[in-house]
Design an enzyme around this catalytic site. Structure first.
Site, PDB file in Angstrom:
ATOM      1  N   LYS A 100       2.472  26.546  -4.834  1.00  0.00           N
ATOM      2  CA  LYS A 100       2.525  27.906  -4.300  1.00  0.00           C
ATOM      3  C   LYS A 100       2.487  28.922  -5.438  1.00  0.00           C
ATOM      4  O   LYS A 100       1.689  29.868  -5.422  1.00  0.00           O
ATOM      5  CB  LYS A 100       3.816  28.064  -3.473  1.00  0.00           C
ATOM      6  CG  LYS A 100       3.904  29.389  -2.726  1.00  0.00           C
ATOM      7  CD  LYS A 100       5.302  29.623  -2.149  1.00  0.00           C
ATOM      8  CE  LYS A 100       5.672  28.664  -1.057  1.00  0.00           C
ATOM      9  NZ  LYS A 100       5.172  29.093   0.275  1.00  0.00           N
ATOM     10  N   MET A 113      11.770  21.554   1.865  1.00  0.00           N
ATOM     11  CA  MET A 113      12.763  22.266   1.061  1.00  0.00           C
ATOM     12  C   MET A 113      13.013  23.647   1.645  1.00  0.00           C
ATOM     13  O   MET A 113      12.461  24.003   2.673  1.00  0.00           O
ATOM     14  CB  MET A 113      12.302  22.318  -0.390  1.00  0.00           C
ATOM     15  CG  MET A 113      12.338  20.925  -1.035  1.00  0.00           C
ATOM     16  SD  MET A 113      11.822  20.984  -2.731  1.00  0.00           S
ATOM     17  CE  MET A 113      10.163  21.586  -2.564  1.00  0.00           C
ATOM     18  N   ARG A 167      -3.765  27.163  -0.260  1.00  0.00           N
ATOM     19  CA  ARG A 167      -3.670  25.791  -0.758  1.00  0.00           C
ATOM     20  C   ARG A 167      -4.782  24.973  -0.123  1.00  0.00           C
ATOM     21  O   ARG A 167      -5.379  25.396   0.864  1.00  0.00           O
ATOM     22  CB  ARG A 167      -2.300  25.186  -0.431  1.00  0.00           C
ATOM     23  CG  ARG A 167      -2.005  25.159   1.043  1.00  0.00           C
ATOM     24  CD  ARG A 167      -0.590  24.661   1.321  1.00  0.00           C
ATOM     25  NE  ARG A 167      -0.273  24.866   2.728  1.00  0.00           N
ATOM     26  CZ  ARG A 167       0.949  24.723   3.228  1.00  0.00           C
ATOM     27  NH1 ARG A 167       1.963  24.417   2.454  1.00  0.00           N
ATOM     28  NH2 ARG A 167       1.167  24.916   4.521  1.00  0.00           N
ATOM     29  N   HIS A 209       2.655 -12.630   8.518  1.00  0.00           N
ATOM     30  CA  HIS A 209       1.565 -13.320   9.201  1.00  0.00           C
ATOM     31  C   HIS A 209       0.892 -12.393  10.195  1.00  0.00           C
ATOM     32  O   HIS A 209      -0.333 -12.247  10.217  1.00  0.00           O
ATOM     33  CB  HIS A 209       2.118 -14.565   9.915  1.00  0.00           C
ATOM     34  CG  HIS A 209       1.080 -15.293  10.710  1.00  0.00           C
ATOM     35  ND1 HIS A 209       0.850 -15.041  12.043  1.00  0.00           N
ATOM     36  CD2 HIS A 209       0.189 -16.250  10.331  1.00  0.00           C
ATOM     37  CE1 HIS A 209      -0.130 -15.825  12.463  1.00  0.00           C
ATOM     38  NE2 HIS A 209      -0.541 -16.574  11.445  1.00  0.00           N
ATOM     39  N   ARG A 230     -10.755 -18.687   4.993  1.00  0.00           N
ATOM     40  CA  ARG A 230      -9.623 -19.625   5.106  1.00  0.00           C
ATOM     41  C   ARG A 230      -9.956 -20.692   6.130  1.00  0.00           C
ATOM     42  O   ARG A 230     -10.012 -20.404   7.324  1.00  0.00           O
ATOM     43  CB  ARG A 230      -8.359 -18.861   5.538  1.00  0.00           C
ATOM     44  CG  ARG A 230      -7.756 -18.022   4.420  1.00  0.00           C
ATOM     45  CD  ARG A 230      -6.849 -16.947   4.992  1.00  0.00           C
ATOM     46  NE  ARG A 230      -7.654 -15.971   5.689  1.00  0.00           N
ATOM     47  CZ  ARG A 230      -7.475 -14.651   5.640  1.00  0.00           C
ATOM     48  NH1 ARG A 230      -6.481 -14.156   4.940  1.00  0.00           N
ATOM     49  NH2 ARG A 230      -8.251 -13.842   6.301  1.00  0.00           N
ATOM     50  N   ARG A 267     -12.320 -21.367   0.932  1.00  0.00           N
ATOM     51  CA  ARG A 267     -11.113 -21.952   0.334  1.00  0.00           C
ATOM     52  C   ARG A 267     -10.789 -23.261   1.039  1.00  0.00           C
ATOM     53  O   ARG A 267     -10.755 -23.312   2.271  1.00  0.00           O
ATOM     54  CB  ARG A 267      -9.931 -20.993   0.476  1.00  0.00           C
ATOM     55  CG  ARG A 267      -8.653 -21.572  -0.119  1.00  0.00           C
ATOM     56  CD  ARG A 267      -7.520 -20.582  -0.082  1.00  0.00           C
ATOM     57  NE  ARG A 267      -7.008 -20.407   1.269  1.00  0.00           N
ATOM     58  CZ  ARG A 267      -6.051 -19.538   1.587  1.00  0.00           C
ATOM     59  NH1 ARG A 267      -5.531 -18.770   0.666  1.00  0.00           N
ATOM     60  NH2 ARG A 267      -5.636 -19.424   2.831  1.00  0.00           N
ATOM     61  N   GLU A 320      -3.183 -17.915  -8.412  1.00  0.00           N
ATOM     62  CA  GLU A 320      -2.117 -17.354  -7.577  1.00  0.00           C
ATOM     63  C   GLU A 320      -0.738 -17.854  -7.986  1.00  0.00           C
ATOM     64  O   GLU A 320       0.240 -17.629  -7.274  1.00  0.00           O
ATOM     65  CB  GLU A 320      -2.383 -17.656  -6.095  1.00  0.00           C
ATOM     66  CG  GLU A 320      -2.706 -19.107  -5.806  1.00  0.00           C
ATOM     67  CD  GLU A 320      -3.153 -19.351  -4.362  1.00  0.00           C
ATOM     68  OE1 GLU A 320      -2.802 -18.574  -3.475  1.00  0.00           O
ATOM     69  OE2 GLU A 320      -3.857 -20.362  -4.143  1.00  0.00           O
ATOM     70  N   GLY A 325      -5.329 -14.606  -6.119  1.00  0.00           N
ATOM     71  CA  GLY A 325      -4.630 -14.551  -4.843  1.00  0.00           C
ATOM     72  C   GLY A 325      -3.361 -13.765  -5.099  1.00  0.00           C
ATOM     73  O   GLY A 325      -2.312 -14.332  -5.385  1.00  0.00           O
ATOM     74  N   THR A 326      -3.478 -12.462  -5.021  1.00  0.00           N
ATOM     75  CA  THR A 326      -2.362 -11.629  -5.493  1.00  0.00           C
ATOM     76  C   THR A 326      -1.172 -11.652  -4.545  1.00  0.00           C
ATOM     77  O   THR A 326      -0.075 -11.280  -4.948  1.00  0.00           O
ATOM     78  CB  THR A 326      -2.833 -10.180  -5.735  1.00  0.00           C
ATOM     79  OG1 THR A 326      -3.548  -9.744  -4.585  1.00  0.00           O
ATOM     80  CG2 THR A 326      -3.723 -10.122  -6.957  1.00  0.00           C
ATOM     81  N   ASN A 327      -1.358 -12.087  -3.296  1.00  0.00           N
ATOM     82  CA  ASN A 327      -0.178 -12.216  -2.418  1.00  0.00           C
ATOM     83  C   ASN A 327       0.773 -13.253  -2.982  1.00  0.00           C
ATOM     84  O   ASN A 327       1.956 -12.981  -3.220  1.00  0.00           O
ATOM     85  CB  ASN A 327      -0.580 -12.681  -1.012  1.00  0.00           C
ATOM     86  CG  ASN A 327      -1.463 -11.697  -0.301  1.00  0.00           C
ATOM     87  OD1 ASN A 327      -1.704 -10.597  -0.804  1.00  0.00           O
ATOM     88  ND2 ASN A 327      -1.944 -12.076   0.864  1.00  0.00           N
ATOM     89  N   ASP A 328       0.257 -14.458  -3.169  1.00  0.00           N
ATOM     90  CA  ASP A 328       1.123 -15.522  -3.655  1.00  0.00           C
ATOM     91  C   ASP A 328       1.555 -15.270  -5.092  1.00  0.00           C
ATOM     92  O   ASP A 328       2.673 -15.599  -5.475  1.00  0.00           O
ATOM     93  CB  ASP A 328       0.427 -16.885  -3.536  1.00  0.00           C
ATOM     94  CG  ASP A 328       0.506 -17.408  -2.105  1.00  0.00           C
ATOM     95  OD1 ASP A 328       1.032 -16.669  -1.251  1.00  0.00           O
ATOM     96  OD2 ASP A 328       0.066 -18.532  -1.850  1.00  0.00           O
ATOM     97  N   CYS A 371      -8.887 -11.751  -3.995  1.00  0.00           N
ATOM     98  CA  CYS A 371      -9.004 -11.890  -2.546  1.00  0.00           C
ATOM     99  C   CYS A 371      -7.652 -11.738  -1.852  1.00  0.00           C
ATOM    100  O   CYS A 371      -7.517 -12.041  -0.686  1.00  0.00           O
ATOM    101  CB  CYS A 371      -9.653 -13.225  -2.174  1.00  0.00           C
ATOM    102  SG  CYS A 371      -8.705 -14.667  -2.661  1.00  0.00           S
ATOM    103  N   TYR A 428     -15.417  -8.382  -8.410  1.00  0.00           N
ATOM    104  CA  TYR A 428     -15.386  -7.962  -7.008  1.00  0.00           C
ATOM    105  C   TYR A 428     -13.962  -7.952  -6.469  1.00  0.00           C
ATOM    106  O   TYR A 428     -13.068  -8.579  -7.032  1.00  0.00           O
ATOM    107  CB  TYR A 428     -16.254  -8.883  -6.128  1.00  0.00           C
ATOM    108  CG  TYR A 428     -15.750 -10.302  -6.018  1.00  0.00           C
ATOM    109  CD1 TYR A 428     -14.802 -10.654  -5.039  1.00  0.00           C
ATOM    110  CD2 TYR A 428     -16.198 -11.292  -6.878  1.00  0.00           C
ATOM    111  CE1 TYR A 428     -14.326 -11.956  -4.952  1.00  0.00           C
ATOM    112  CE2 TYR A 428     -15.729 -12.589  -6.793  1.00  0.00           C
ATOM    113  CZ  TYR A 428     -14.794 -12.919  -5.832  1.00  0.00           C
ATOM    114  OH  TYR A 428     -14.312 -14.195  -5.734  1.00  0.00           O
TER     115      TYR A 428
END
Lengths: 890, 890
Positions: free
Chosen positions: A30, A112, A353, A469, A580, A636, A763, A784-787, A849, A869
């Protein structure tokens, strides 16, 4: 102010502005924009801004009090303001009235505090009445000051004041505030003072005391609970604090040539290039907000049926405003949200704004502004909020529908779903087949619920986070899902559930009751709410094309069925990054063969069951290869613990025992024997293939037979076989040998070959740490970034829901690590694995993935790491395309 | 041999030896020592050694065949051997006979193949008979050649030959082989040749063909299944292959001045400095092994009752042997195991090697040799096998007892236990109180079994690995435990279990049956087996003192009770590195309060339960501080998932419900709500303290009150408070604040203070990766390598038992990562955490308290990483002291 202390206060007026839009972090949005507008020569009521640095010092060094040098710097600027306006603060015939407003670097609307009309007291109210020749206006302003000051500064409930106002109105049979006389207002003022006294305070007649107290309150409001919560919900981190804007009051309630309004330089819902706005004559801003009177359209462009437009009522003012809005949009090169006030025919700009807009408007405005030459494609792309694109891919609730919110869960998978409550997956399938839309309500879902989830219009669960899940599967299906609704309690036996709303009301819902879910917000709504369909319009196609022209990261999809694969391809997926195979194991007869395979006592029995499964797998692969003709498909190998395929209920165990000719005890014993304390860390992934190499062989045989079959039909098939949960190079070496042997056997028997790749999911922390060894046996890595998140943080995504909220509220973690990659922890391992893997094998293809492949912040990280990718669920593909383009541009 | 190819064959004779003991990796143990003895001028039958490099080349480059240049190199040496001996191979009046024996760099007794008497055929057998004037001897030698060649080289079952031999013996009414006449032996030889023909082979009359085939077979035996298994079981890695020793035959069976024997330079069981050995007159080595005749003692020193000693039978030969044995021990400076043959009064040495010995002998010999000045302390320490020290700390089975092995599990916790089978922990306690020793037999154990384990003499489980609950707790208690016996099947309802032995026999055992467990080997033995008690003798105290003088790593213990603490202190522990407070929560009334705390609906209720627990905790801490007066005590705050404290059986749930005044449903619901999919990755560790700060506060209050109480009594208390499962710096910062606040409150109320440290367990990959941040809030790090291994490898120690054996047998992993630290994976994280932690806080104290703290190989790794201390279970403290000394010396 001494030379050594920073400058804490910045002045602005139409003649003179110390700040500019560049100084947003320091002056807040502002304050910076007020300074900028002043610089542009626009009519801005003069004032000054106390910086966010001052707010930080207020908390850090001054124990939440205003300190002498800051006060003296404010006083200096107040003197300058008096000189500029020719008015005097708290005294004299022409008293200066000011507003005190918060304003952080990022917008936190309504979070605020604000106090208006400061400078009024028992004396100046009389002077103001005389000066304006409108005592009623002056006393009304004084009443408002008492009320806001009492509420904001002294923490007295709003209700206490409203009660007194209503009492006076009732006593004098007055319905509208505006109909109160001077005397009646004076009565209200007297009662208001008594309210303040009852709460142990006295309203300060000294205007400086008012100013200090209001400034202190605005600084204090930075850390009020709702402001903290807002920043958390909106992922706003690293801010110093709020700035405080002290600005000369102007009044839109001084008669029929006064007024106030809000306008957008383009239509915020449709994005159309029309000047759009609403206003009220003879009103202050809070009247618009309070909704006591219905605002009018400012013109007929956005609403041809409008009457009493500003354009017709005050044509000159309107013309001036129209000129200004064009100037502002051209200056800021973005759609502006403008607040204005007209005092006695004089137009003032109180704020400008960047305007909030719907997803549709966001895309249309971006495309239009590029074609108008206002911005370039790069700017347009960077301005898009990839998350918002989501809204365009799913049906949404009609914003004009009235709704009753019964509860709140996690926005697990976006969309708007309406259906009849159903607690059982099998039933959901029958209802779906009979044409009834259902909402599947479960404590949590398991792979056995897949068909029910497919059949349902939406899924609601009591447990599980954003990557439970239910959430993962639903996103994969593009199915609306609200997960982890802690207030939801389900009684399967009685076929009913209860929801406790925030106000403590208990709602009981029964099977067959209608329910609506907003998967984008997590809201659970009563009954049927009207929806509007997804809008994949030309503008979206245009920006996606720009994104594709810009990005270097490829975008693939996680898809397990030909339908999902086709959906993703339609959304622009450039291949499958994760197919999967286990999801193929649940349909129809297959599950029986899978169970026979698991319950087999001997290799021969297991092989028989696998032989029966092979044709199913082959036909699934054929469907997927057909849908992805010409694009790579990463398959997989079997990953989950085997017990996930086994029934949990006695009744179903009996059926399995019958089907397989086993005793119930034998089935129960085997299920018991397969039980694991921590299945996430148990016999799964490539450990299955090591123990039961015949499973790997069957899967590869099915895959290669499918690939050759499709190739023979003229399709281009690019299979990539992915081995899950590798932790040791030798594990992959052994599986690789099995795979090449099985593939070669198919090639030999068919007399045909096909090019294919073998790679692994990365993973486990150990896989990252030893990526150099693993890369010897891999053509590609797919994170496998989840695991990897689960193991690196020691955090089960199925169980973390009970404490992650506390971790976020206590500031231990900023964002759910299953939603946005934990870059400082897991990210180190990703970086290490990329370096080590490429050191061994410079040609290694690396992608991701996990669920993070669809998260814009994570995508930017993956781009920095040089990944090839990302792969995400079909409905996130467009989001990933835009995020990847932004990542390339940054 | 060309210049470019390596030397593959090394000659040795009393006149000339190309090799020496230094070349053991190249020549194998046997070959190198034969060369060394030849160099020493000892009477060694001449011969030559084909190197282990040749074995490697045989597998790597030559497709498991002997190649021309190797053959020509062997022929050259055979020619030299003929010149040395004056005999001719396969021809002439004095035919040269040779043995072909394997010999790897590390001893693999009996694992690989040997063929004797090569060079005999239908012609040379006659010549040998004439030359020795002993045709019976010659034909017996030929018979033996046919049998060994047929078995070893041609893979014909031993039984087929034995059958023919028995037939001839029966036909001629002969009982002893030695009673067969020349004619009868010729018949046997004819039949043996027919056996060989029946199997499709012909016995080669060409001696060179015999030699090539035998050499090929010995190389091939390197990779026979039992050799592979032996190397795996004994952790033998990185060997090239076996060497092949081709040596002139000497014969101990040529009459009453011939003989053969085995001797040790010191007593291998007691370690006493006596020349100890056994021999047979007129016999070959295989006769001793076959046990047909009972060998005699060589002298009366080791066995005063011996008659017919070598000393008395052939005093000159004995005197020569005695001189040689002294020379060999002095030369090798270690106890030697010697094989000798006497041919016609002429002594030959066939082998010398470091003698295997019992733990007691190992320690005594080390101490004696140092006092004799033969070796220095450094050498003595480095020669100790720390694992073996274990045997001295636990009772062992009487080696003379005859046993029936019923099954095999994992040697989870050493010792010998004898007791009556009991399937229930509560019952084990009552039986113990009634004075009956029990073996507690369970599928697996849980914290509810602690008291039963305490009461039992030993523990046997069907599930769980070396670091399962049963294993860890048993080692902590010094209790014998065999875990993970996969052949064990338990029927609790019928109170019986079955074990299937290797031969397929099913043994059913019932409650009350006697059973013996060998926790050092994992063997399960029938009935009561006699035991001998532990021997913590002076020699052991001496080497432990040397170790203490040498090592730089401190050795602490993992102990949860004053008793364990005292035991460990007696074993030399220098503090407690891990005191698990949760183990204090199970005894008696406490569990009720713990359950009340967990089932509390409100903070007030939880606080009430905690208030009741506090005095128990305080008194436990007082006991531990008293036992560890003057030494540091690291107390870990509550770590396990809360549901571990809750009952699993309906009956016990009812009791809990009654005790707490709750409904059974309420208890069941709460237990259900606390259920986690992966408890290892769930709500545990400091996550409990974040969610329920009052638990942390209670524990710290109890600890500080105990510390001040003990200090007031004149004890020196050094508390170190350890926060478990930290993954983020901010987690530890918050817990640290709670701890210091609680401690300060105690100090304020008591008017006393005490020095203490606050640190954290490093047991998550993320903790290692962000150790620099975490170290800001830590006085010390203690690696929890159990959990760090589980998360880094994605491997639940409770579940890995089903596939880890396959992983080891397939060579994917070398050693169980829960027994010996996975240095190439987990080790990288440890190294990183040490570096990052010390970069932030150079004074950071770093230790390890996982199970690996008691594993010698891992201890050496920790020494290299610069850790300050290791902590292990009480009974491993002496092992760790020795291992730490060895690590310091290496």
């Amino acid at each position: 102010m001494t030379d050594s202390s920073p400058k804490y206060v910045y002045f602005f007026s139409a003649q003179n502005a110390e700040g500019s839009a560049q100084l947003k972090p320091l002056l807040g949005g502002k304050g910076a924009n007020l300074a900028e507008m002043a610089q542009l020569g626009l009519p801005v009521p003069p004032g000054f801004t106390i910086t966010t640095e001052a707010c930080r010092a207020y908390y850090k060094e001054h124990q939440e009090t205003l300190w002498p040098t800051l006060k003296s710097e404010i006083l200096t600027h107040l003197t300058e303001l008096q000189a500029t306006t020719g008015k005097t603060f708290g005294t004299g015939p022409d008293p200066l009235l000011v507003s005190v407003r918060s304003g952080a670097a990022l917008s936190m609307p309504g979070m605020m505090d604000t106090v208006l009309n400061l400078g009024l007291n028992d004396e100046t109210v009389v002077a103001l009445g005389e000066k304006t020749q409108n005592p009623r206006f002056a006393f009304d302003a004084y009443r408002r000051l008492l009320q806001m000051f009492g509420n904001v500064v002294l923490d007295i409930p709003h209700h206490d004041f409203e009660h007194e106002l209503d009492a006076v109105k009732t006593a004098h049979n007055v319905t509208q505030d505006t109909d109160l006389t001077v005397e009646q207002l004076q009565t209200v003022i007297r009662h208001y003072k008594e309210v303040i006294n009852r709460h142990g305070h006295t309203f300060p007649q000294d205007p400086m005391a008012q100013l200090w107290a209001a400034t202190d309150a605005v600084f204090g409001s930075w850390n009020n609970p709702r402001a903290i919560a807002y920043r958390q919900i909106n992922d706003m981190h690293g801010l110093h604090g709020t700035a405080v804007n002290i600005q000369t009051m102007v009044f839109g309630n001084r008669g029929q040539t006064s007024g106030t309004g809000v306008a957008f330089t383009r239509h915020p819902s449709t994005g159309e290039k029309v000047f759009f706005g609403e206003y009220l004559l003879n009103a202050q801003g809070e009247d618009v907000v309070a909704g006591i009177r219905t605002p009018q359209a400012i013109n007929t462009q956005a609403d041809p049926s409008a009457t009493q437009t500003l354009e017709s009522a005050l044509p000159e003012v309107y013309a001036q405003l129209d000129t200004i809005q064009q100037k502002l949009e051209t200056h800021y090169t973005d759609m502006q949200d403008i607040e204005f006030t007209i005092e006695d025919g004089q137009l003032y700009l109180l704020q400008t704004r960047t305007g909030k807009r719907t997803a549709k408007a966001m895309v249309k405005i971006a495309v239009d502004m590029v074609s108008e030459g206002l911005i370039d494609q790069r700017t347009a792309l960077l301005r898009l909020d990839p998350h918002k694109v989501n809204e365009l891919l799913h049906p949404t609730f009609d914003p004009s529908a009235s709704v009753t919110v019964l509860g709140q869960g996690l926005p697990a998978s976006p969309g708007a779903a309406v259906g009849q409550i159903c607690f059982d997956s099998t039933e959901a399938v029958s209802l779906h087949e009979a044409g009834h839309p259902t909402i599947l309500v479960r404590v949590e879902t398991s792979p056995e619920d897949i068909s029910g989830m497919h059949a349902a219009a939406g899924v609601l669960t009591a447990r599980g986070g954003m990557t439970s899940h239910a959430a993962v599967v639903a996103r994969g299906m593009g199915k609306c899902c609200v997960s982890g609704c802690t207030e939801l309690s389900i009684d399967y036996a009685e076929q009913r559930c209860t929801l406790t709303t925030k106000d403590g009301t208990l709602h009981t819902l029964r099977k067959g009751d209608w329910l609506s879910l907003n998967g984008s917000t997590g809201e659970i709504l009563a009954d049927k709410v009207a929806t509007i369909p997804a809008q994949l319009d030309d503008d979206l196609m245009t920006v996606l094309q720009w994104a594709d022209d810009t990005r270097t990261l490829r975008v693939r999809t996680n898809a397990d069925t030909p339908t999902d694969a086709q959906t993703a391809r339609d959304f622009g997926a450039e291949g499958i990054g994760l197919c999967r195979t286990e999801h193929m194991f649940f349909d129809g007869d297959r599950i029986t063969h899978v169970r026979a395979m698991i319950l087999a006592d001997t290799l021969t029995e297991r092989q028989q069951a696998l032989d029966l499964l092979l044709p199913y797998q082959q036909s699934d692969f054929e469907g997927i290869f057909t849908a992805m003709d010409g694009l790579p498909v990463t398959v997989r190998l079997l990953d989950p613990p085997l017990h996930e395929f086994l029934p949990q209920q006695e009744a179903e165990m009996k059926l399995v025992a019958q089907a397989l000719g086993l005793s119930l005890d034998a089935v129960r014993d085997r299920i018991h024997a397969l039980h694991e304390s921590n299945p996430m860390l148990g016999l799964r992934g490539c450990r299955l293939g090591v123990l039961y190499p015949e499973i790997t062989t069957m899967q590869v045989t099915a895959l290669m037979q499918a690939a050759l079959h499709c190739q023979a039909q003229g399709l281009t098939v690019k299979p990539e076989i992915m081995v899950p949960l590798v932790g040791h190079g030798h594990e992959l070496a052994l599986q690789r040998q099995l795979i090449t042997d099985a593939a070669q056997a198919v090639f030999d028997s068919k007399g045909q070959t096909i090019e294919y790749l073998i790679g692994t999911m990365i993973e486990l922390p150990r896989a990252c740490l030893t990526a150099d060894e693993i890369a010897h046996h891999a053509d590609f890595f797919s994170f496998g970034t989840n695991d990897l998140t689960q193991t690196t943080l020691g955090l089960s995504r199925d169980d973390a829901g009970r404490f992650l909220p506390a971790y976020q509220s206590q500031g231990i973690i900023e964002r759910d690590p299953f939603v946005s990659l934990d870059q400082s922890g897991v990210g180190q391992l990703v970086e290490l694995a990329v370096q080590k893997g490429q050191a061994t094998n410079p040609k290694l293809k690396i992608g991701v993935c996990g669920e993070h492949g669809g998260d814009p912040t994570s995508i930017e990280f993956f781009q920095r790491q040089g990944l090839r990718y990302v792969s995400c669920s079909p409905f996130r593909v467009p989001i990933a395309r835009i995020a990847a383009a932004q990542a390339a541009l940054r």
